[in-house]
Design an enzyme around this catalytic site. Structure first.
Site, PDB file in Angstrom:
ATOM      1  N   ASP A 228       0.877  -1.181   0.000  1.00  0.00           N
ATOM      2  CA  ASP A 228       0.000   0.000   0.000  1.00  0.00           C
ATOM      3  C   ASP A 228       0.905   1.219   0.000  1.00  0.00           C
ATOM      4  O   ASP A 228       1.628   1.462   0.980  1.00  0.00           O
ATOM      5  CB  ASP A 228      -0.885  -0.018   1.256  1.00  0.00           C
ATOM      6  CG  ASP A 228      -1.845   1.167   1.295  1.00  0.00           C
ATOM      7  OD1 ASP A 228      -1.611   2.173   0.595  1.00  0.00           O
ATOM      8  OD2 ASP A 228      -2.835   1.078   2.049  1.00  0.00           O
ATOM      9  N   ILE A 229       0.867   1.994  -1.080  1.00  0.00           N
ATOM     10  CA  ILE A 229       1.833   3.100  -1.202  1.00  0.00           C
ATOM     11  C   ILE A 229       1.555   4.237  -0.216  1.00  0.00           C
ATOM     12  O   ILE A 229       2.402   5.106  -0.038  1.00  0.00           O
ATOM     13  CB  ILE A 229       1.922   3.651  -2.653  1.00  0.00           C
ATOM     14  CG1 ILE A 229       0.607   4.291  -3.085  1.00  0.00           C
ATOM     15  CG2 ILE A 229       2.395   2.575  -3.620  1.00  0.00           C
ATOM     16  CD1 ILE A 229       0.764   5.233  -4.288  1.00  0.00           C
TER      17      ILE A 229
ATOM     18  N   ASN B 151       2.684   2.833 -10.631  1.00  0.00           N
ATOM     19  CA  ASN B 151       1.416   2.907 -11.358  1.00  0.00           C
ATOM     20  C   ASN B 151       0.231   3.298 -10.459  1.00  0.00           C
ATOM     21  O   ASN B 151      -0.697   3.955 -10.929  1.00  0.00           O
ATOM     22  CB  ASN B 151       1.161   1.523 -11.991  1.00  0.00           C
ATOM     23  CG  ASN B 151      -0.249   1.360 -12.495  1.00  0.00           C
ATOM     24  OD1 ASN B 151      -0.597   1.863 -13.557  1.00  0.00           O
ATOM     25  ND2 ASN B 151      -1.104   0.679 -11.722  1.00  0.00           N
TER      26      ASN B 151
ATOM     27  N   SER C  38       0.089  11.258 -16.919  1.00  0.00           N
ATOM     28  CA  SER C  38      -1.136  11.246 -17.721  1.00  0.00           C
ATOM     29  C   SER C  38      -1.080  12.415 -18.688  1.00  0.00           C
ATOM     30  O   SER C  38      -0.324  13.368 -18.486  1.00  0.00           O
ATOM     31  CB  SER C  38      -2.337  11.411 -16.790  1.00  0.00           C
ATOM     32  OG  SER C  38      -3.505  11.669 -17.512  1.00  0.00           O
TER      33      SER C  38
ATOM     34  N   TYR D 272      -7.012  15.820  -9.893  1.00  0.00           N
ATOM     35  CA  TYR D 272      -6.278  14.799 -10.651  1.00  0.00           C
ATOM     36  C   TYR D 272      -5.227  15.467 -11.538  1.00  0.00           C
ATOM     37  O   TYR D 272      -4.069  15.029 -11.602  1.00  0.00           O
ATOM     38  CB  TYR D 272      -7.260  13.955 -11.475  1.00  0.00           C
ATOM     39  CG  TYR D 272      -6.602  12.809 -12.213  1.00  0.00           C
ATOM     40  CD1 TYR D 272      -6.204  11.662 -11.537  1.00  0.00           C
ATOM     41  CD2 TYR D 272      -6.381  12.882 -13.588  1.00  0.00           C
ATOM     42  CE1 TYR D 272      -5.594  10.608 -12.210  1.00  0.00           C
ATOM     43  CE2 TYR D 272      -5.782  11.835 -14.264  1.00  0.00           C
ATOM     44  CZ  TYR D 272      -5.381  10.701 -13.580  1.00  0.00           C
ATOM     45  OH  TYR D 272      -4.777   9.673 -14.251  1.00  0.00           O
TER      46      TYR D 272
ATOM     47  N   VAL E 186      -3.793  18.412 -11.100  1.00  0.00           N
ATOM     48  CA  VAL E 186      -2.692  18.940 -10.278  1.00  0.00           C
ATOM     49  C   VAL E 186      -1.786  17.794  -9.824  1.00  0.00           C
ATOM     50  O   VAL E 186      -0.555  17.900  -9.874  1.00  0.00           O
ATOM     51  CB  VAL E 186      -3.242  19.718  -9.054  1.00  0.00           C
ATOM     52  CG1 VAL E 186      -2.089  20.170  -8.155  1.00  0.00           C
ATOM     53  CG2 VAL E 186      -4.061  20.923  -9.515  1.00  0.00           C
ATOM     54  N   SER E 187      -2.392  16.664  -9.416  1.00  0.00           N
ATOM     55  CA  SER E 187      -1.565  15.546  -8.934  1.00  0.00           C
ATOM     56  C   SER E 187      -0.659  15.023 -10.045  1.00  0.00           C
ATOM     57  O   SER E 187       0.506  14.686  -9.810  1.00  0.00           O
ATOM     58  CB  SER E 187      -2.441  14.420  -8.366  1.00  0.00           C
ATOM     59  OG  SER E 187      -3.087  13.677  -9.387  1.00  0.00           O
ATOM     60  N   LYS E 188      -1.178  14.955 -11.265  1.00  0.00           N
ATOM     61  CA  LYS E 188      -0.370  14.403 -12.360  1.00  0.00           C
ATOM     62  C   LYS E 188       0.647  15.429 -12.884  1.00  0.00           C
ATOM     63  O   LYS E 188       1.729  15.044 -13.354  1.00  0.00           O
ATOM     64  CB  LYS E 188      -1.280  13.881 -13.477  1.00  0.00           C
ATOM     65  CG  LYS E 188      -2.049  12.626 -13.066  1.00  0.00           C
ATOM     66  CD  LYS E 188      -1.105  11.451 -12.734  1.00  0.00           C
ATOM     67  CE  LYS E 188      -1.816  10.199 -12.304  1.00  0.00           C
ATOM     68  NZ  LYS E 188      -0.918   9.061 -12.064  1.00  0.00           N
TER      69      LYS E 188
HETATM   70  N1  LIG Z   1      -7.005   4.903 -17.389  1.00  0.00           N
HETATM   71  C1  LIG Z   1      -6.545   5.928 -18.064  1.00  0.00           C
HETATM   72  O1  LIG Z   1      -7.146   6.377 -19.058  1.00  0.00           O
HETATM   73  C2  LIG Z   1      -5.247   6.585 -17.669  1.00  0.00           C
HETATM   74  C3  LIG Z   1      -4.717   7.570 -18.490  1.00  0.00           C
HETATM   75  C4  LIG Z   1      -3.507   8.151 -18.148  1.00  0.00           C
HETATM   76  C5  LIG Z   1      -2.859   7.769 -16.999  1.00  0.00           C
HETATM   77  N2  LIG Z   1      -3.401   6.835 -16.186  1.00  0.00           N
HETATM   78  C6  LIG Z   1      -2.657   6.467 -14.977  1.00  0.00           C
HETATM   79  O2  LIG Z   1      -2.319   5.087 -15.084  1.00  0.00           O
HETATM   80  C7  LIG Z   1      -2.306   4.492 -13.794  1.00  0.00           C
HETATM   81  C8  LIG Z   1      -3.270   3.324 -13.743  1.00  0.00           C
HETATM   82  O3  LIG Z   1      -4.559   3.788 -14.101  1.00  0.00           O
HETATM   83  P1  LIG Z   1      -5.795   2.798 -14.251  1.00  0.00           P
HETATM   84  O4  LIG Z   1      -6.739   3.439 -15.195  1.00  0.00           O
HETATM   85  O5  LIG Z   1      -5.313   1.440 -14.501  1.00  0.00           O
HETATM   86  O6  LIG Z   1      -6.445   2.906 -12.786  1.00  0.00           O
HETATM   87  P2  LIG Z   1      -7.340   1.861 -11.987  1.00  0.00           P
HETATM   88  O7  LIG Z   1      -7.968   0.862 -12.904  1.00  0.00           O
HETATM   89  O8  LIG Z   1      -8.227   2.693 -11.104  1.00  0.00           O
HETATM   90  O9  LIG Z   1      -6.271   1.099 -11.081  1.00  0.00           O
HETATM   91  C9  LIG Z   1      -5.578   1.790 -10.102  1.00  0.00           C
HETATM   92  C10 LIG Z   1      -4.811   0.801  -9.282  1.00  0.00           C
HETATM   93  O10 LIG Z   1      -4.125   1.514  -8.233  1.00  0.00           O
HETATM   94  C11 LIG Z   1      -4.411   0.860  -7.013  1.00  0.00           C
HETATM   95  N3  LIG Z   1      -4.245   1.723  -5.853  1.00  0.00           N
HETATM   96  C12 LIG Z   1      -4.970   2.789  -5.474  1.00  0.00           C
HETATM   97  N4  LIG Z   1      -4.518   3.265  -4.318  1.00  0.00           N
HETATM   98  C13 LIG Z   1      -3.476   2.476  -3.944  1.00  0.00           C
HETATM   99  C14 LIG Z   1      -2.601   2.440  -2.830  1.00  0.00           C
HETATM  100  N5  LIG Z   1      -2.721   3.313  -1.823  1.00  0.00           N
HETATM  101  N6  LIG Z   1      -1.619   1.504  -2.794  1.00  0.00           N
HETATM  102  C15 LIG Z   1      -1.499   0.602  -3.786  1.00  0.00           C
HETATM  103  N7  LIG Z   1      -2.326   0.561  -4.854  1.00  0.00           N
HETATM  104  C16 LIG Z   1      -3.296   1.490  -4.918  1.00  0.00           C
HETATM  105  C17 LIG Z   1      -5.817   0.336  -7.164  1.00  0.00           C
HETATM  106  O11 LIG Z   1      -6.086  -0.644  -6.177  1.00  0.00           O
HETATM  107  P3  LIG Z   1      -7.593  -0.995  -5.695  1.00  0.00           P
HETATM  108  O12 LIG Z   1      -8.166  -1.935  -6.725  1.00  0.00           O
HETATM  109  O13 LIG Z   1      -7.368  -1.626  -4.374  1.00  0.00           O
HETATM  110  O14 LIG Z   1      -8.351   0.296  -5.638  1.00  0.00           O
HETATM  111  C18 LIG Z   1      -5.725  -0.212  -8.585  1.00  0.00           C
HETATM  112  O15 LIG Z   1      -5.091  -1.466  -8.581  1.00  0.00           O
HETATM  113  C19 LIG Z   1      -2.651   5.606 -12.814  1.00  0.00           C
HETATM  114  O16 LIG Z   1      -1.456   6.193 -12.344  1.00  0.00           O
HETATM  115  C20 LIG Z   1      -3.427   6.591 -13.679  1.00  0.00           C
HETATM  116  O17 LIG Z   1      -3.409   7.880 -13.157  1.00  0.00           O
HETATM  117  C21 LIG Z   1      -4.584   6.226 -16.497  1.00  0.00           C
END
Ligand SMILES: NC(=O)c1ccc[n+]([C@@H]2O[C@H](COP(=O)([O-])OP(=O)(O)OC[C@H]3O[C@@H](n4cnc5c(N)ncnc54)[C@H](OP(=O)(O)O)[C@@H]3O)[C@@H](O)[C@H]2O)c1
Length: 218
Positions: free
Chosen positions: A61-62, A88, A138, A190, A192-194
């Site tokens: 857990d980060i 990630n 992102s 989101y 700002v965080s990215k």
């Molecule tokens: N999807 C997009 O279109 C997109 C575009 C650009 C960038 N991104 C970036 O790509 C990455 C993955 O995105 P995604 O769409 O795959 O998101 P996602 O489906 O919501 O998956 C996020 C993952 O992060 C985990 N997580 C959340 N909080 C955590 C914590 N405290 N410790 C460890 N794990 C944690 C979640 O675990 P739980 O299942 O337990 O919640 C889940 O496994 C992110 O950094 C996102 O910002 C995504």
């Protein structure tokens, strides 16, 4: 020779899960699927095993420094360090979320920015020589999405340090508590965080090139 090790955070679903799948097929070493929730993580590992892949698993857990330290010590003792770290894990409130902006700002920045900084602080010391680090930002992490010209200049300043960047990210969280964030920062936590993740990655790249991250082993 000791096994090479790749680690993906937040890998029980989504992009992190797909990265683990890809690494299992292509990476010459062991691949760690990590997740904050053990049940969800083990289910993800079982799904990949059904595809004939063999990821390893560890809880991570980060947002929890103890969890990060336990993982660091486990990897250090078993393999000597990390060769590939994929940062990630992140969260995003839905567009129709009803939580106040102040809550969204605090939670989003805590996970996506401040916990990424903690992850790097705790895991970078066990990166092996020649290791690769991938921070998932992102298209939302573009400076162009920040309204304030002054902030944009600060965020792309090549002399910006991690503590100074963290101060800026905290200023955003504080402004959101006052409801005064929109003019300078815009309305998306989101974004700002990215933007913070992208700026952090640029700083880390500069530090790695100048060997300032001298805590790295070897
Ligand atoms: N999807 C997009 O279109 C997109 C575009 C650009 C960038 N991104 C970036 O790509 C990455 C993955 O995105 P995604 O769409 O795959 O998101 P996602 O489906 O919501 O998956 C996020 C993952 O992060 C985990 N997580 C959340 N909080 C955590 C914590 N405290 N410790 C460890 N794990 C944690 C979640 O675990 P739980 O299942 O337990 O919640 C889940 O496994 C992110 O950094 C996102 O910002 C995504």
């Amino acid at each position: 020779m000791a096994s090479k090790v790749a680690v993906v955070t937040g890998a029980n679903k989504g992009i992190g899960f797909a990265i683990v799948r890809g690494l299992c097929k292509r990476f010459d070493g062991v691949v760690y699927l990590t997740s904050r929730n053990i049940e969800r993580g083990k289910k993800a590992v079982a799904d990949l095993e059904k595809e004939g892949l063999k990821p390893n698993y560890h809880q991570l857990d980060i947002t929890d420094n103890k969890s990060l330290e336990v993982f660091r010590d486990y990897i250090k003792n078993k393999y000597g360090g990390i060769d590939v770290l994929v940062n990630n894990a992140a969260i995003a409130f839905k567009h129709n979320a009803t939580e106040p902006a102040a809550v969204q700002a605090k939670e989003t920045l805590f996970v996506n920015y401040f916990s990424l900084v903690s992850t790097c602080d705790i895991l970078f010391p066990i990166l092996k020589n020649g290791a690769r680090v991938i921070n998932l930002s992102s298209s939302c992490g573009q400076l162009g999405l920040i309204p304030s010209k002054e902030l944009k200049e600060r965020l792309k300043d090549e002399k910006l340090t991690v503590p100074e960047l963290s101060d800026l990210m905290q200023q955003y969280v504080d402004a959101a508590q006052q409801g005064t964030q929109a003019a300078a920062w815009g309305n998306s936590s989101y974004v700002v965080s990215k933007v913070g993740v992208s700026a952090l990655t640029n700083i880390q790249q500069r530090m790695l090139e100048s060997r300032e991250l001298s805590t790295m082993n070897q």
